[in-house]
Design a protein around this motif. Sequence first.
Motif, PDB file in Angstrom:
ATOM      1  N   ASP A   1       0.826  -1.210   0.000  1.00 42.20           N
ATOM      2  CA  ASP A   1       0.000   0.000   0.000  1.00 42.20           C
ATOM      3  C   ASP A   1       0.861   1.262   0.000  1.00 42.20           C
ATOM      4  O   ASP A   1       0.561   2.227  -0.710  1.00 42.20           O
ATOM      5  CB  ASP A   1      -0.938   0.001   1.210  1.00 42.20           C
ATOM      6  N   ILE A   2       1.913   1.240   0.782  1.00 40.81           N
ATOM      7  CA  ILE A   2       2.767   2.426   0.831  1.00 40.81           C
ATOM      8  C   ILE A   2       3.523   2.607  -0.481  1.00 40.81           C
ATOM      9  O   ILE A   2       3.750   3.734  -0.937  1.00 40.81           O
ATOM     10  CB  ILE A   2       3.739   2.352   2.031  1.00 40.81           C
ATOM     11  N   TRP A   3       3.888   1.502  -1.117  1.00 39.66           N
ATOM     12  CA  TRP A   3       4.551   1.611  -2.422  1.00 39.66           C
ATOM     13  C   TRP A   3       3.586   2.160  -3.473  1.00 39.66           C
ATOM     14  O   TRP A   3       3.970   2.994  -4.305  1.00 39.66           O
ATOM     15  CB  TRP A   3       5.095   0.258  -2.841  1.00 39.66           C
ATOM     16  N   HIS A   4       2.344   1.734  -3.418  1.00 45.18           N
ATOM     17  CA  HIS A   4       1.333   2.281  -4.331  1.00 45.18           C
ATOM     18  C   HIS A   4       1.130   3.774  -4.075  1.00 45.18           C
ATOM     19  O   HIS A   4       1.002   4.565  -5.031  1.00 45.18           O
ATOM     20  CB  HIS A   4       0.014   1.520  -4.158  1.00 45.18           C
ATOM     21  N   ARG A   5       1.127   4.174  -2.817  1.00 47.09           N
ATOM     22  CA  ARG A   5       0.983   5.590  -2.461  1.00 47.09           C
ATOM     23  C   ARG A   5       2.180   6.401  -2.964  1.00 47.09           C
ATOM     24  O   ARG A   5       2.030   7.527  -3.469  1.00 47.09           O
ATOM     25  CB  ARG A   5       0.849   5.702  -0.943  1.00 47.09           C
ATOM     26  N   ILE A   6       3.380   5.855  -2.837  1.00 43.74           N
ATOM     27  CA  ILE A   6       4.581   6.549  -3.301  1.00 43.74           C
ATOM     28  C   ILE A   6       4.533   6.762  -4.812  1.00 43.74           C
ATOM     29  O   ILE A   6       4.868   7.848  -5.320  1.00 43.74           O
ATOM     30  CB  ILE A   6       5.842   5.752  -2.895  1.00 43.74           C
ATOM     31  N   ARG A   7       4.088   5.753  -5.544  1.00 42.54           N
ATOM     32  CA  ARG A   7       3.998   5.894  -7.000  1.00 42.54           C
ATOM     33  C   ARG A   7       2.945   6.942  -7.385  1.00 42.54           C
ATOM     34  O   ARG A   7       3.145   7.712  -8.343  1.00 42.54           O
ATOM     35  CB  ARG A   7       3.658   4.545  -7.635  1.00 42.54           C
TER      36      ARG A   7
ATOM     37  N   PRO B   1       6.383  17.694  10.873  1.00 45.65           N
ATOM     38  CA  PRO B   1       5.361  18.533  10.237  1.00 45.65           C
ATOM     39  C   PRO B   1       5.730  18.954   8.824  1.00 45.65           C
ATOM     40  O   PRO B   1       4.848  19.274   8.026  1.00 45.65           O
ATOM     41  CB  PRO B   1       5.269  19.748  11.170  1.00 45.65           C
ATOM     42  N   ALA B   2       7.029  18.955   8.511  1.00 48.33           N
ATOM     43  CA  ALA B   2       7.467  19.355   7.176  1.00 48.33           C
ATOM     44  C   ALA B   2       7.311  18.245   6.149  1.00 48.33           C
ATOM     45  O   ALA B   2       7.465  18.488   4.956  1.00 48.33           O
ATOM     46  CB  ALA B   2       8.923  19.817   7.212  1.00 48.33           C
ATOM     47  N   CYS B   3       7.029  17.039   6.603  1.00 48.43           N
ATOM     48  CA  CYS B   3       6.922  15.891   5.695  1.00 48.43           C
ATOM     49  C   CYS B   3       5.449  15.603   5.430  1.00 48.43           C
ATOM     50  O   CYS B   3       4.752  15.042   6.280  1.00 48.43           O
ATOM     51  CB  CYS B   3       7.599  14.665   6.318  1.00 48.43           C
ATOM     52  N   ASP B   4       4.965  16.005   4.272  1.00 49.28           N
ATOM     53  CA  ASP B   4       3.568  15.749   3.926  1.00 49.28           C
ATOM     54  C   ASP B   4       3.413  14.726   2.813  1.00 49.28           C
ATOM     55  O   ASP B   4       2.302  14.472   2.356  1.00 49.28           O
ATOM     56  CB  ASP B   4       2.874  17.056   3.528  1.00 49.28           C
ATOM     57  N   LYS B   5       4.542  14.137   2.373  1.00 52.10           N
ATOM     58  CA  LYS B   5       4.512  13.094   1.345  1.00 52.10           C
ATOM     59  C   LYS B   5       5.562  12.039   1.676  1.00 52.10           C
ATOM     60  O   LYS B   5       6.624  12.359   2.223  1.00 52.10           O
ATOM     61  CB  LYS B   5       4.811  13.677  -0.047  1.00 52.10           C
ATOM     62  N   TYR B   6       5.277  10.799   1.314  1.00 53.80           N
ATOM     63  CA  TYR B   6       6.275   9.759   1.473  1.00 53.80           C
ATOM     64  C   TYR B   6       7.449   9.970   0.523  1.00 53.80           C
ATOM     65  O   TYR B   6       8.598   9.676   0.863  1.00 53.80           O
ATOM     66  CB  TYR B   6       5.640   8.385   1.241  1.00 53.80           C
ATOM     67  N   THR B   7       7.162  10.457  -0.682  1.00 51.72           N
ATOM     68  CA  THR B   7       8.241  10.704  -1.637  1.00 51.72           C
ATOM     69  C   THR B   7       9.200  11.776  -1.129  1.00 51.72           C
ATOM     70  O   THR B   7      10.388  11.755  -1.451  1.00 51.72           O
ATOM     71  CB  THR B   7       7.658  11.135  -2.986  1.00 51.72           C
ATOM     72  N   GLN B   8       8.698  12.712  -0.363  1.00 51.79           N
ATOM     73  CA  GLN B   8       9.555  13.767   0.170  1.00 51.79           C
ATOM     74  C   GLN B   8      10.618  13.182   1.088  1.00 51.79           C
ATOM     75  O   GLN B   8      11.792  13.553   1.019  1.00 51.79           O
ATOM     76  CB  GLN B   8       8.701  14.784   0.927  1.00 51.79           C
TER      77      GLN B   8
END
Length: 243
Positions: free
Chosen positions: A105-111, A190-197
Amino acid sequence: MQLAHQRSGVCQVNARSRPHWSRTAAPQRSAAGAARLTVANTAAPEISAQLSSSTADLDEVRQSLAARLASSDVVMQPLSVPGVPDDYHPSQGWRPLPHHLGKQDIWHRIRQEAKADADAEPTLASFLYSSILGHSSFEKSVNFILANKLASPTLYSTQLVKIIEDCFTEEPSIVDAALADMQACFDRDPACDKYTQCMLYFKGFQAIQCHRIAHHLWGKGRKVRSTVVAAQLLQKRWLLTCL
């Protein structure tokens, strides 16, 4: 000659007047220093007495509060957050929670995040494709990112990809730990709003994964490989971000 006599006369005047000033100022400075020392010596016992009194007052306040808490029937109830255990607190360390995503699920979210970023910024599409969208799994994407971060003109990324792939195969818990790090960063920063970030840009996250790889290689007796990875990590100065 006349100019020289005038200059020598000025020097003699300055030489005669300078000691006169110093003799006048020295007693004044000495008197001022003695006055300050006298005031300090006089005030020292009063300051000590005030500090002792303050310490005694604080002890009385502590004892009074302890007595009130011991005799009180009020029980502090923890804050209740839906879906989160009552005993959870971020400072106690990372642990799996109901809102955390699984590996797929997290890999799908990252993509999905990478695709959205590529659509919003076409100039970064090739970078996002080579780092995330061109890979079939989370560990392959992390492998590619770390290998290119550690690469140098004499140590190619293709060589590092093979080293990191072997580590992930021999010890899959390294990948699980990377997922846990990403979840913790997403939860707490708080600065991290995306997994890709976190995955692409946070040097602390990347440095920890490289440290785990070097640790695994050292434990397996491959000390030369481990030293190379650690040396590249230090050369990139990533460890400074983890201190």
